[in-house]
Write an enzyme that holds these catalytic residues in place. Structure first.
Site, PDB file in Angstrom:
ATOM      1  N   ASP A 173       0.828  -1.198   0.000  1.00 31.12           N
ATOM      2  CA  ASP A 173       0.000   0.000   0.000  1.00 31.12           C
ATOM      3  C   ASP A 173       0.873   1.263   0.000  1.00 31.12           C
ATOM      4  OD1 ASP A 173      -2.786   1.013   0.373  1.00 31.12           O
ATOM      5  OD2 ASP A 173      -1.930   1.888   2.188  1.00 31.12           O
ATOM      6  N   GLU A 220       1.757  -0.609  -4.985  1.00 33.09           N
ATOM      7  CA  GLU A 220       0.739   0.381  -5.328  1.00 33.09           C
ATOM      8  C   GLU A 220       1.464   1.719  -5.301  1.00 33.09           C
ATOM      9  OE1 GLU A 220      -3.124   2.839  -3.886  1.00 33.09           O
ATOM     10  OE2 GLU A 220      -1.430   2.409  -2.611  1.00 33.09           O
TER      11      GLU A 220
HETATM   12  C1  NOJ Z   1      -4.470   2.900  -0.938  1.00 36.78           C
HETATM   13  C2  NOJ Z   1      -5.602   1.974  -0.625  1.00 36.78           C
HETATM   14  O1  NOJ Z   1      -5.914   1.226  -1.779  1.00 36.78           O
HETATM   15  C3  NOJ Z   1      -6.730   2.853  -0.160  1.00 36.78           C
HETATM   16  O2  NOJ Z   1      -7.947   2.146  -0.080  1.00 36.78           O
HETATM   17  C4  NOJ Z   1      -6.339   3.473   1.152  1.00 36.78           C
HETATM   18  O3  NOJ Z   1      -7.348   4.379   1.552  1.00 36.78           O
HETATM   19  C5  NOJ Z   1      -5.027   4.245   1.029  1.00 36.78           C
HETATM   20  N1  NOJ Z   1      -4.042   3.537   0.290  1.00 36.78           N
HETATM   21  C6  NOJ Z   1      -4.456   4.543   2.391  1.00 36.78           C
HETATM   22  O4  NOJ Z   1      -3.992   3.357   2.999  1.00 36.78           O
END
Ligand code: NOJ
Length: 540
Positions: free
Chosen positions: A214, A273
């Protein structure tokens, strides 16, 4: 070649189809209206039949659920809402028995404010060792009443919150790039690094095949935390250089993580991500000694236009080829508007037609693919959720100006004719977000009986992709084609044609028609490809 050598030559993830499970909304095993691990376990046969190679499960850790579980209070447990560690172990076992790999989400940029480290930092006060693990600073201006800099939270409002010190006085501020309940960790602190290395090992020891990381581009902030200037988020606005995204030092962290992954047998992997759309910058995350993959958000963000998609495809392939990585293709996830709605705007039928074509395009591109639960049912974004049910922190933080992401997180309709459509066990009437009554026509049960359904297309396309040696990892060759079309070959002997224009186009017949997203008329060596249609051909 030995088994080991063939795995090293072509590891599984280079061609794999991953399926994202947003756990709260996939399947509810205990009837509380929230999806959980036993729910996922009960639906593994569905996923095996669908034909995916791996699942990625969004966070299931103990959490106050201020951001759907992306606010983690304990990185080594399972929230009772989702089950137990024993449920997790059984899920991994069952998935592996069905040849489905299991990826989990790791959230290293921030913890929950309920994490014991943050609670200790609040209690210990300024200058303490406990505060070093986070990013605490004194405020600016007289009495420190202004935030330390101008950074904004991705979810809206300032990225800083002021704390009340143990002696009761207003004190330091802490950084949170997301919700105020998600304090950012200080990744320059060695203890933070050691802790996450140990967390990775904890889950690898339990048999997970990899991690989705993440906010992978956010861990390191520029020294001295300079102001960022007026143009900051939305999260997708990545062309402005911001002092909290994509700092070079972040790569040191992933080099260490790669060593850990490589020390386990069986091609464990990680996907970043990272909202870094400059392909050369993104490629840096994919160097041989770093991460295996990164989501290709440039492709996701591109509109349904041949020139724009082709440009994204070319850019991504060029960038990943430089570092001998594979490209990933993704159309939807739990943070963006579902692609049926993006592609169709107000015209749902058009969106579905394009989504069918987009599936064949996506599955024919070189590399691996990430599907998001429900896209195989053609689910649209739910745009009219009543405001009382909205749960995304974006709604509150934006002062009720942005509704947030709940519309793409509505639970999956499995069966029956009234909500919640078999989301929970028999007799359960609960779902944490309401499911539109109109989804009675989109249930899994209904679509399984209809050979022309979206689900039928997904199942067939995934089966063909798996059987087709030309698909997955490997090169792509563009073939000349009229404007508003994309035509490319994959060797040996496979051609994908897509018409993104408004008119039917005449194309040569490339061979035997394998699969089409809509009926394709053929006459005497010619093909008339209708608008918003894709077709796969096997060369004669
Ligand atoms: C990316 C995640 O996919 C999202 O759902 C989340 O709110 C943010 N990162 C913060 O962790």
């Amino acid at each position: 070649m030995t088994d080991e050598a063939s795995r090293t030559a072509r590891p599984w993830w280079r061609s794999a189809v991953f399926y994202e499970i947003y756990i709260r909304s996939f399947a509810d095993g205990n009837g509380d209206g929230v999806g959980d691990l036993i729910g996922i376990r009960s639906r593994l046969p569905y996923l095996a039949e669908l034909g995916v190679d791996a699942i990625w499960i969004t966070p299931f850790y103990p959490s106050p659920m201020a951001d759907g579980g992306y606010d983690v209070a304990d990185y080594r447990g399972v929230d009772p809402l989702f089950g137990t560690l024993a449920d997790f172990d059984r899920l991994v076992q069952d998935a592996h028995d069905l040849d489905i790999r299991v990826m989990i989400d790791i959230v290293p940029n921030h913890t929950s404010a309920r994490h014991p480290w943050f609670q200790a930092a609040l209690a210990a006060g300024p200058g303490s060792r406990e505060r070093e693990r986070y990013i605490f600073r004194p405020g600016r201006g007289p009495g420190g009443t202004l935030p330390p800099n101008d950074w904004k939270s991705v979810f809206g409002g300032p990225a800083w919150t002021r704390v009340t010190e143990p002696d009761g006085r207003p004190g330091e501020w802490y950084l949170h790039l997301f919700d105020r309940s998600q304090p950012d960790l200080n990744w320059r602190d060695p203890e933070v690094r050691r802790e996450f290395e140990s967390i990775l090992r904890f889950w690898l020891d339990r048999g997970v095949d990899g991690f989705r990381i993440d906010v992978a581009h956010g861990l390191i902030k520029k020294p001295h935390l300079p102001d960022a200037g007026p143009v900051q988020h939305i999260e997708e606005d990545v062309d402005t250089d911001l002092p909290y995204w994509d700092e070079d030092e972040v790569h040191d962290i992933y080099r260490e993580w790669r060593k850990i992954l490589d020390s386990y047998p069986g091609d464990r992997m990680a996907i970043a991500e990272a909202w870094v759309t400059k392909p050369d910058r993104l490629a840096l995350y994919l160097r041989r000694d770093e991460l295996h993959q990164a989501f290709n958000f440039g492709y996701l963000l591109a509109p349904w236009r041949a020139d724009r998609l082709r440009a994204e495809i070319d850019k991504s392939l060029a960038a990943t080829t430089q570092v001998d990585a594979t490209t990933t293709w993704v159309l939807s996830n739990h943070d963006v508007v579902r692609h049926v709605t993006r592609y169709g705007a107000d015209d749902l039928a058009l969106g579905e037609r394009r989504a069918r074509a987009a599936l064949l395009l996506t599955l024919a591109l070189p590399g691996s693919v990430y599907l998001y639960q429900g896209e195989e049912l053609g689910l649209p974004e739910v745009t009219d959720l009543p405001v009382e049910v909205l749960q995304d922190p974006i709604w509150e933080r934006s002062g009720h100006t942005r509704r947030g992401r709940d519309g793409c997180r509505v639970p999956i309709p499995w069966a029956g004719s009234v909500p919640p459509f078999g989301f929970g066990p028999d007799g359960s009437t609960r779902s944490w977000l309401p499911i539109p009554a109109s989804w009675r026509d989109r249930t899994v049960e209904k679509q399984l009986k209809d050979p022309s359904s979206m689900l039928a297309l997904y199942r067939t396309a995934l089966r063909v992709r798996r059987a087709q040696p030309a698909l997955g990892d490997g090169p792509l060759r563009w073939l000349d084609s009229p404007p508003n079309t994309l035509v490319f070959a994959r060797d040996p002997g496979f051609v994908c044609t897509v018409n993104l224009g408004r008119d039917e186009v005449k194309l040569p017949e490339y061979g035997q028609l394998v699969l089409a997203s809509a009926p394709v008329p053929q006459h005497d060596d010619e093909v008339w490809l209708p608008p918003d249609t894709a077709a796969w051909w096997r060369a004669r």
